[in-house]
Design an enzyme around this catalytic site. Structure first.
Site, PDB file in Angstrom:
ATOM      1  CB  SER A  62      -8.154   3.451   2.767  1.00 30.89           C
ATOM      2  OG  SER A  62      -7.298   2.863   3.732  1.00 30.89           O
TER       3      SER A  62
ATOM      4  CB  SER B   9      -8.292   0.709   5.753  1.00 33.51           C
ATOM      5  OG  SER B   9      -8.984   1.934   5.714  1.00 33.51           O
TER       6      SER B   9
ATOM      7  CE  LYS C  98      -4.000   1.881   2.579  1.00 34.23           C
ATOM      8  NZ  LYS C  98      -4.843   1.697   3.791  1.00 34.23           N
TER       9      LYS C  98
END
Lengths: 479, 493
Positions: free
Chosen positions: B154, B178, B79
Site C-alpha cells: 500500500s 506494504s 505516507k
C-alpha cells in the site's frame, strides 16, 4: 407457589485518579465540555493507550479491600460496539482475564451476618457523556457529546447472584461504598455518576437451585432507587409467574417519577461485543511485592472497624455502624476516646449534639478539635457548667473553635453556686414570691418547681437546679 | 548529476560541506515534482511552503555554525496514514478526506527535530489495505518504470516518489508487505523494522499487532541513516522495544564471510516468474562466492500464513476502523436514526476493499466463530514464530523473492482480491513473526522492470540485513537506481 428473589449487581466505579486511565488528561468533574481531552481519550486515529500506574494501584486496593484475588497477570480486551459516546467504537476493558477474581463482602442484615460473593473485579475505561436535545437519543433533533469523561478509569465489580431482596441490595451497596471509600479507590458519588449500579433479577420457586429468566434493570440513580426498583421488578415478575406466564429476558429502565420499571423495546440480541485482546497494550503483569505493598497500606476496613468499635468501646450496633459509615465522625470519636473514657457518654454526645451542630453549621467534623470537645464534657462532668451551657458552648466550639475554658472566662458562664453566689438569689426569689412559699408549705410540690424555675431564670440558667432546690428547701423550712 | 538524482547520503554530504543549501535541495525536488507528478500521482497533499520553510530554517542554523543531524535539510515524503499536525491526513479514504490531525506522530516530531523538510503526504491504498495503490479513494499511482504498471502498495506513493526522484527518502508503513512489495516493484530498498522498533504513535491503525513504520530509500545506507532517526522506545507506544538503538550505518562496510544464509524454498517457488527466482539465485550465488554458507530451508507454515494474516489483520481492522462512524472526522452521510447514520456513513465513506476486510474481520470475531477463526489464526501465528525461531538457530538470515512477479498492470488484479492478496505471499509470514524484513533490488527483468529479493533476520537484527544489502550493492555494482520516466506524449525525463 412461593418465590424467592435472586439478584446480582454490576457496579461501575470511577477511580479517583487525577488523570485518565490511558492518558494524562485531568479527571476533574464539571469542567467546560470537551476541555479535558487529548488525542488519546478522543480516540483520534493513530493515538495509543498507555497505562496510568495510579489507576492500577487504586484498582488493586479496591479489589483487595473486597477480598478479591488480584491476578499477577491480567489482560485488556476490546469491547466493540457503536455508540456516539464511545470515541473509538470500542471500550478497552477486561474480558476473560480480569484484574481480580472472586471476593466477598460481609454485610449485616437485621443483625445477622450475610456473605455476598463477588464474581470478579476488573478495570476499564469510561465512555463520554451524551446530552440529548430531548429525553432520549431516539426522540432528539440533535445530541451533543462531552468527552471529558471519556477515558476516566472505571472499576467494574460483579457480584454473584447472592442477593435476595431490594433491601439487601441497598444494604450491600451501603457497605460496598463504605469499603471503597476506606480503600481510597473512589469518592463513590452517585450524583456525579462516579458510582453506578445495574442489576440482574430473577425469581425462582423457593428452595430451587435453578435460576429463572432474568431481567436487567438500569437507570437507578440512588441506593434508594435500587431498593425500590428491585422490589418493584420482583413484584412484577411474581405477578407474571403467578398468572402462569413467563418472564422474558429483557432490559428495563427504572422510571424514577412513575416508580416503575419500563422494559426497553430495543437491541435484543445485539450484544455481540466481538471481544479480542487489545493489541496496543501489553498484558498487565503485577509483581507480588507490588500487590503486597498495596495490601499493607490499606487502612482498617469497615467490617473490622465495626467489630472493634463494639468490643473496644462497648458501643451498640447502631453506634458502631454510624462511626464506621461516617468515617470521619468515627475517627473523631476515637480521637476523643483516647482522652476521655466515659465511652457511652462520649458516643451519646458525638452522635447527638455534635452531629446536630455540625449539620446546623455546615462544618466538617475534621474542623473540630477533639481535645476541646473532651474539655467540655469534663467541665460538665465536674459540674462546672450545666447541660444548657454545655450545649451552647459546643455550638460555639463547632462554629469558631474557641476553647470552652476561654468562653467560660470571657462570658462569665461558670456555674452560679454556693452561699456567696446563689444564696442571695434564692433569698430574693423567696422574698418576691410569698404566695408560692405559702403553697409549698401547704404541701404543693409544684410550687417548688416554680421557685426553682425563678432561680434558673434569674441566673440565666447557670445555677444547678438541684442546688437551687436544696437551698430553697433549707431556707423555707428554716422560717 | 542533478540534485534530485542524488541519494540521501550524498545530499547529506553536500549539505554538510555547504556545497548546496537545503533550500536548493528542496527546490530541486519541488521542480521535479512539478514536472512529473501529474503523470505519476504519488502525492495526496503537497507541502512546498512547509518544506522550503524548514529548509531555510536549517540553512540558517547551519550558517550559524550549529551542529546538525546528518539528515538535517534532506527532504522526505511521508505516507498519508502518518499523522501530521495541522496537515490533512487522509489514509487515501473519503471518510478522512478532510481530517486534519491536531498532533504529530512520534516519527514526524522526530523528523522535525532533526530538520528534515516534508515534501508532502503520499498516496496509498485506502487505510493501507491493498497491494497496488489502486484502492486509493482519490487516484492510483503509477510505476515510474512503466506508467501502465502499478507501483505496488500500500505504500505505493512513497515508493513512486523515491523511485522517480520526487523525494530522496520516504516513510511507509508495512502491515503485510506494504513497504517491501512496492519497494520491490519500484526497484528500491524497503525496510520493515522489527515490530516495536519504531513508534506507531500517530500511525493510523490498520492492524495494530502488525503495523510498523519503515523506510523506503535508494540504498541500504540511506535506509540506515533514516532508521537512526526514527527508531527507539516511545513512552507513547507501549509496544515499542526498550533495547538501545545502534548506529545502523556502521554495519554497512562489514564483510559477510561465514554468514549463514537460508534460502526459503517457498519463496523461490517454481510457480513464480522464473526471472524473479533467477535474479534471487544470482545474488545468492554472489553471497556464496564471497564466503557465505548457503543452504535451503523450508518454512511450510507459509501456506497457512496468508490465511492467518487475512483473519488477524481484518479482525483488528474491523475494530480499528469502527471510529469512522459519522460522528467525527467530517464525512457524514446522514440518516433517519443513529444506526442509519452509522451504516450510511460507513457504506459510502469506505471503498470496497476496506469494507470487504471489515466484514471478514467482523465475522471472524463474532460469537460462535471467534474460536474457529481468530483464535485458530492466532495459534498459527504462534507456530509461525516458533518456525522462525527454529530457522534462526540454523541461519543468520533468510532470503527469497520479495514478490512472485515484477509489477503487474493497472486494473489487472483489482477485481480479483485473492490474486491481489497473493502478491504479498512472500511478505506476510515475516510480518506475523514480527521480525525485520528488507527488500532490495535483485535485478531488472527482460521487460525492463525491477525485481526484488527479501532478506529476513531475527528480531532487532536490522543491522545485519543492511550489512548484506550494502555488501551486495558494492559487490555486484549498483543497479540502475532510478528509471528514466517515459512520458505518454513521448520523451523521457
Amino acid at each position: 407457589m412461593k418465590y424467592e428473589v435472586v439478584i446480582g449487581l454490576e457496579i461501575h466505579l470511577e477511580l479517583q485518579t487525577s488523570s485518565k486511565l490511558f492518558c494524562g488528561c485531568s479527571t476533574i468533574f464539571g469542567r467546560e465540555p470537551n476541555s479535558n481531552c487529548c488525542p488519546i481519550c478522543l480516540g483520534l486515529p493513530g493515538s495509543l493507550p498507555v497505562f496510568n500506574r495510579r489507576a492500577i494501584e487504586l484498582a488493586v486496593a479496591a479489589a483487595l479491600a473486597l477480598n478479591s484475588d488480584v491476578q499477577e497477570k491480567s489482560r485488556f480486551d476490546r469491547k466493540n460496539y457503536f455508540y456516539p459516546d464511545l470515541p473509538k467504537a470500542y471500550q478497552i476493558s477486561q474480558y476473560d482475564q480480569p484484574l481480580a477474581r472472586g471476593g466477598y463482602l460481609q454485610i449485616e442484615v437485621d443483625c445477622a451476618s450475610r456473605i455476598i460473593n463477588l464474581e470478579r473485579v476488573h478495570l476499564e475505561e469510561e465512555a463520554g457523556k451524551l446530552i440529548h436535545s430531548s429525553e432520549s437519543i431516539m426522540g432528539s433533533d440533535y445530541s451533543l457529546v462531552d468527552y471529558n469523561r471519556a477515558g476516566i478509569p472505571l472499576l467494574e465489580i460483579v457480584t454473584a447472584p447472592d442477593i435476595t431482596s431490594g433491601r439487601e441490595a441497598r444494604l450491600f451497596l451501603d457497605d460496598l461504598r463504605s469499603v471503597l471509600l476506606y480503600s481510597g479507590a473512589s469518592d463513590c458519588k452517585m450524583e456525579e455518576g462516579s458510582l453506578r449500579c445495574d442489576a440482574n433479577i430473577s425469581l425462582r420457586p423457593a428452595g430451587s437451585d435453578e435460576l429463572g429468566t432474568r431481567a436487567e434493570v438500569k437507570n437507578m440513580n440512588s441506593f434508594r432507587a435500587v431498593e425500590l426498583a428491585l422490589n418493584y421488578e420482583a413484584g412484577r415478575q411474581e405477578e407474571i409467574l403467578a398468572a402462569g406466564g413467563t418472564v422474558i429476558q429483557e432490559t428495563c429502565h427504572w422510571d424514577e417519577e412513575r416508580k416503575k420499571t419500563i422494559p426497553l423495546r430495543s437491541k435484543e440480541g445485539s450484544s455481540d461485543y466481538r471481544y479480542f485482546p487489545e493489541p496496543d497494550l501489553l498484558p498487565l503483569v503485577l509483581e507480588s511485592t507490588f500487590i503486597e505493598e498495596i495490601s499493607a497500606a490499606l487502612p482498617e476496613l469497615p467490617p473490622a472497624r465495626r467489630k472493634r468499635l463494639k468490643e473496644q468501646y462497648g458501643l451498640d450496633a447502631s453506634e458502631a455502624a454510624l462511626f464506621t459509615f461516617n468515617r470521619s465522625l468515627g475517627d473523631f470519636f476515637e480521637a476523643a476516646a483516647a482522652r476521655y473514657n466515659q465511652y457511652a457518654n462520649l458516643a451519646k454526645w458525638v452522635q447527638g449534639d455534635l452531629l446536630y451542630y455540625l449539620r446546623e453549621s455546615g462544618k466538617n467534623v475534621e474542623e473540630v478539635e477533639p481535645q476541646k470537645f473532651v474539655d467540655l464534657l469534663t467541665l460538665l462532668d465536674k459540674g462546672d457548667i450545666n447541660r444548657p451551657v454545655a450545649k451552647e458552648l459546643l455550638s460555639e466550639i463547632v462554629l469558631s473553635g474557641t476553647s470552652p475554658q476561654k468562653m467560660i472566662r470571657d462570658k462569665g458562664l461558670g456555674r452560679i453556686s454556693g452561699d456567696e453566689q446563689l444564696l442571695p438569689i434564692v433569698e430574693k426569689v423567696i422574698a418576691e414570691n410569698p404566695d408560692a412559699i405559702e403553697n409549698y408549705r401547704q404541701g404543693k410540690e409544684k410550687a417548688m418547681a416554680f421557685l426553682v424555675g425563678r432561680v434558673m431564670a434569674l441566673t440565666g440558667g447557670r445555677a444547678d437546679p438541684g442546688e437551687a432546690n436544696k437551698l430553697l428547701k433549707e431556707k423555707i423550712s428554716r422560717k | 548529476m542533478k540534485i534530485y538524482e542524488q541519494t540521501a547520503a550524498n545530499l547529506s554530504k553536500l549539505l554538510q560541506n555547504k556545497e548546496v543549501s537545503s533550500v536548493e535541495v528542496v527546490q530541486s525536488f519541488l521542480d521535479r515534482i512539478e514536472l512529473i507528478e501529474p503523470y505519476l500521482k504519488s502525492f495526496i497533499t503537497h507541502t512546498p511552503a512547509m518544506a522550503l520553510d524548514m529548509a531555510s530554517t536549517v540553512d540558517n542554523r547551519r550558517a550559524g555554525g550549529e551542529k546538525l543531524h546528518p539528515l538535517a535539510g534532506v527532504p522526505i515524503a511521508i505516507k498519508d496514514n502518518i499523522s501530521t499536525r495541522g496537515l490533512r491526513t487522509t489514509c487515501a479514504s473519503r471518510i478522512l478526506e478532510n481530517y486534519i490531525p491536531p498532533y504529530d506522530a512520534t516519527v514526524v516530531e522526530t523528523l522535525k527535530q532533526v530538520g528534515m523538510p516534508l515534501l508532502g503526504k503520499t498516496n496509498m491504498d485506502e487505510f493501507a489495505m491493498g497491494s497496488s495503490t489502486e484502492n486509493s479513494a482519490f487516484y492510483p499511482s503509477r510505476n515510474p518504470w512503466n506508467l501502465e504498471r502499478v507501483p505496488g502498495g500500500s505504500s505505493g506513493g512513497s515508493a513512486v516518489a523515491v523511485s522517480s526522484g520526487m523525494a530522496p527518502l520516504a516513510l511507509g508503513s508495512d502491515t503485510g508487505g506494504s513497504i517491501r512489495q512496492p519497494a520491490s516493484l519500484c526497484g528500491l530498498t524497503g525496510l520493515r523494522p522489527t515490530y516495536g522498533r519504531v513508534s506507531r504513535y500517530g500511525l493510523i491503525a490498520f492492524a495494530s499487532s502488525l503495523d510498523q513504520i519503515g523506510t523506503i530509500s535508494l540504498t541500504a545506507l540511506d535506509s540506515a541513516m533514516l532508521m537512526n532517526v526514527i527508531s527507539g522506545y516511545d513512552l507513547l507506544d507501549s509496544t515499542t522495544l526498550s533495547e538501545p538503538v545502534p548506529d545502523y550505518t556502521i554495519f554497512l562496510d562489514e564483510g559477510i564471510k561465514k554468514l549463514k544464509v537460508g534460502v526459503i524454498k517457498e519463496n523461490v517457488s517454481e510457480d513464480f516468474d522464473p526471472e524473479v527466482t533467477a535474479a534471487v539465485m544470482k545474488n545468492i550465488a554472489l553471497l556464496k562466492e564471497s564466503g557465505a554458507e548457503v543452504d535451503e530451508v523450508s518454512l511450510p507454515l507459509t501456506d497457512y500464513g496468508l490465511g492467518a494474516y487475512y483473519l488477524i489483520a481484518p479482525s483488528e481492522a474491523s475494530s480499528n476502523l469502527g471510529r469512522y462512524d459519522g460522528v467525527r472526522y467530517g464525512f457524514n452521510a446522514g440518516g433517519e436514526s443513529i444506526d442509519d447514520m452509522f451504516s450510511a456513513t460507513r457504506g459510502r465513506g469506505f471503498g470496497p476493499e476496506v469494507k470487504r476486510r471489515i466484514m471478514i474481520g467482523t465475522y471472524a470475531l463474532s460469537a460462535g466463530y471467534f474460536d474457529a477463526y481468530y483464535l485458530q489464526a492466532m495459534k498459527v501465528r504462534t507456530m509461525i514464530r516458533r518456525e522462525y525461531e527454529a530457522a534462526f538457530k540454523r541461519f543468520d538470515i533468510l532470503v527469497g523473492a520479495t514478490t512472485p512477479t515484477p509489477a503487474f498492470k493497472i486494473d489487472e488484479k483489482i477485481d480479483d482480491p485473492l490474486q491481489m492478496y497473493l502478491s504479498d505471499i512472500c511478505n506476510i509470514t515475516d510480518s506475523l513473526a514480527g521480525v525485520p524484513s528488507l527488500s532490495i533490488p535483485s535485478g531488472i527483468s527482460s521487460g525492463g522492470l525491477p525485481m526484488g529479493m527479501q532478506l529476513t533476520a531475527s528480531p532487532l537484527k536490522e543491522g545485519l540485513l543492511l550489512k548484506v544489502a550494502g555488501f551486495l550493492e558494492r559487490e555486484r555494482g549498483h543497479l540502475p537506481l532510478r528509471p528514466k520516466v517515459k512520458l505518454p506524449e513521448g520523451g523521457e525525463v
